[in-house]
Design an enzyme around this catalytic site. Structure first.
Site, mmCIF file in Angstrom:
data_model
loop_
_atom_site.group_PDB
_atom_site.id
_atom_site.type_symbol
_atom_site.label_atom_id
_atom_site.label_comp_id
_atom_site.label_asym_id
_atom_site.label_seq_id
_atom_site.Cartn_x
_atom_site.Cartn_y
_atom_site.Cartn_z
ATOM 1 N N GLN A 182 34.442 -8.314 -15.541
ATOM 2 C CA GLN A 182 35.545 -9.253 -15.296
ATOM 3 C C GLN A 182 36.819 -8.546 -14.843
ATOM 4 O OE1 GLN A 182 35.277 -12.491 -15.210
ATOM 5 N NE2 GLN A 182 33.256 -12.740 -16.133
ATOM 6 N N ALA A 203 27.841 -7.669 -8.701
ATOM 7 C CA ALA A 203 28.379 -8.077 -7.389
ATOM 8 C C ALA A 203 28.819 -9.531 -7.336
ATOM 9 C CB ALA A 203 27.326 -7.814 -6.310
ATOM 10 N N CYS A 327 26.299 -18.093 -19.530
ATOM 11 C CA CYS A 327 25.044 -17.656 -20.151
ATOM 12 C C CYS A 327 24.756 -18.438 -21.428
ATOM 13 C CB CYS A 327 25.087 -16.172 -20.477
ATOM 14 S SG CYS A 327 25.420 -15.212 -19.029
HETATM 15 N N1 PLP Z 1 29.423 -9.043 -18.800
HETATM 16 C C1 PLP Z 1 30.426 -9.912 -18.647
HETATM 17 C C2 PLP Z 1 31.779 -9.589 -19.212
HETATM 18 C C3 PLP Z 1 30.216 -11.113 -17.973
HETATM 19 O O1 PLP Z 1 31.229 -11.973 -17.826
HETATM 20 C C4 PLP Z 1 28.936 -11.382 -17.447
HETATM 21 C C5 PLP Z 1 28.661 -12.674 -16.777
HETATM 22 O O2 PLP Z 1 29.208 -13.702 -17.128
HETATM 23 C C6 PLP Z 1 27.921 -10.440 -17.629
HETATM 24 C C7 PLP Z 1 28.209 -9.275 -18.308
HETATM 25 C C8 PLP Z 1 26.538 -10.660 -17.112
HETATM 26 O O3 PLP Z 1 26.531 -10.531 -15.715
HETATM 27 P P1 PLP Z 1 25.201 -10.749 -14.850
HETATM 28 O O4 PLP Z 1 25.152 -12.187 -14.521
HETATM 29 O O5 PLP Z 1 25.383 -9.901 -13.630
HETATM 30 O O6 PLP Z 1 24.068 -10.299 -15.676
#
Ligand code: PLP
Length: 393
Positions: A182, A203, A327
């Site tokens: 972020q 990305a 998520c």
């Molecule tokens: N870490 C943080 C701080 C995030 O905000 C996110 C996604 O929301 C992730 C990890 C996971 O990212 P990715 O979708 O590339 O797995």
């Protein structure tokens, strides 16, 4: 009108990135590990993309950038890698320090490792959603092998004290990892000034394609391979390279680094205008001081209105926002960061996140302000809790 204010969940692809990727789906489809011309033809583009990533992070190419499928994989790679390489070899050093508001890709992996004897200390945020560097330092013991702390929080946008904690980790000879998902593209992330051992990025959070991410690994801090079965990436992660997406991520990262000032001026101004207008609504709370947050993020709580109801109301008017990490959004749970901030249990259910990007326009923000205010009036007029708390309070 349709307005996308969920840029902390994912972003639209930068049109320049899309154009740059296109040939790699068509004529340049060779496998870069093949010895023939099709393979050879794509290799220079891979090198350019990696070069763009090294430059954007301010690191030499003697360090490593491991290409992964997403930030979730990068976070898993660091935590499980540290477990295999260090903790299994020396169970005396089995302690990891983190924060209670990390992304589930960190928290759930740590829970998993806990079953294998890893001890974890979770440092809490204060009422502003801030992490105090002293609390991290105090959590460290002589058993600590790793500190993992995000650079900026996905819900509040609060920027964590990475510089101070990484310097402390260095001094104590503790490994330091930061999930910078972020932070990249929103604030300056320059590893020539801040010394970290591992850094995670993705990305799709900075206008690149989804399904591709990376893990920066400082020279000498290599971790064991978790994906076996091929010699790709110098044997550090097996699997045919996704050339088009790597090329896209390279340019997106370069663009992100070049647009940090735009985020800090143009996007910050739009965000502040939206925030000022929303704070005129009675009984609203915005988490965290503005100057301590990434310039695109607002986490707001509207007393008496369920975050979910507000979300659906805005959605009907074409506005996309969120009540928490994408998520976890299917579980309709209370906002986890609001819960960690504690103070008032109602806050956790009334939180909404609005996150802008450099593609957000002033017209869109004006439209959101109008729709938002009308929605709050309507939803509060039918909210029994709001009427009740207003009468008694
Ligand atoms: N870490 C943080 C701080 C995030 O905000 C996110 C996604 O929301 C992730 C990890 C996971 O990212 P990715 O979708 O590339 O797995």
């Amino acid at each position: 009108m349709r307005v996308y204010l969920d840029n902390n969940a994912t972003t639209k692809i930068d049109p320049l990135v899309k154009v740059k990727m296109q040939p790699f789906f068509e004529e340049l489809y060779g496998n870069p590990n093949s010895l023939h011309k099709y393979g050879m033809d794509v290799r220079p583009a891979l090198n350019t993309a990696l070069g763009e990533m090294y430059d954007a992070l301010g690191v030499p190419d003697t360090d490593d950038i491991l290409i992964t499928s997403c930030a979730t994989e990068s976070n898993n790679t660091v935590l499980k890698g540290v477990f295999f390489k260090y903790i299994l070899q020396n169970p005396e050093k089995n302690h990891i320090v983190t924060t209670s508001v990390e992304h589930p890709a960190i928290l759930e992996t740590l829970l998993f490792l806990n079953d294998y004897g890893v001890d974890v200390t979770y440092v809490d945020v204060d009422e502003d959603g801030a992490i105090n560097a002293e609390d991290i330092k105090n959590a460290v013991t002589d058993k600590t092998i790793l500190i993992t702390m995000m650079w900026a929080n996905n819900e509040t946008g609060m920027i964590f004290p990475v510089e101070e904690v990484s310097a402390f980790a260095k001094e104590k000879n503790i490994l330091f990892h930061t999930d910078a998902v972020q932070a990249i593209g929103k604030i300056k992330v320059d590893l020539s000034a801040i010394d970290v051992d591992y850094l995670t990025f993705s990305a799709h959070k900075f206008h690149g394609p989804k399904g591709i991410g990376g893990l920066y690994v400082k020279k000498g801090k290599q971790l064991p391979n978790l994906l076996h079965g091929g010699e790709q990436m110098g044997g550090k992660r097996a699997g045919t390279l996704n050339v088009a997406y790597i090329v896209g991520m390279g340019l997106a990262m370069k663009q992100a680094a070049n647009h940090v000032e735009v985020m800090n001026t143009y996007v910050r101004t739009l965000r502040d205008r939206l925030e000022d207008a929303l704070k005129e609504i009675p009984d609203t709370i915005v988490v965290g001081p503005r100057d301590k947050r990434t310039p695109n993020t607002i986490l707001i709580s509207l007393r008496g209105i369920e975050g979910e109801s507000m979300l659906w109301d805005l959605n009907k008017s074409g506005i996309a926002a969120s009540t928490g990490s994408a998520c976890a959004s299917e579980s309709l749970e209370a906002n986890p960061v609001m819960s960690a901030i504690g103070e008032d249990p109602e806050l956790a259910h009334t939180a909404m996140r609005l996150s802008l990007s450099r593609f957000t326009t002033a017209e869109e923000i004006d439209y959101v302000i109008d729709v938002f205010k009308a929605a709050v009036l309507r939803l509060r007029s039918i909210s029994s809790t709001y009427a009740y708390t207003n009468e008694v309070g």
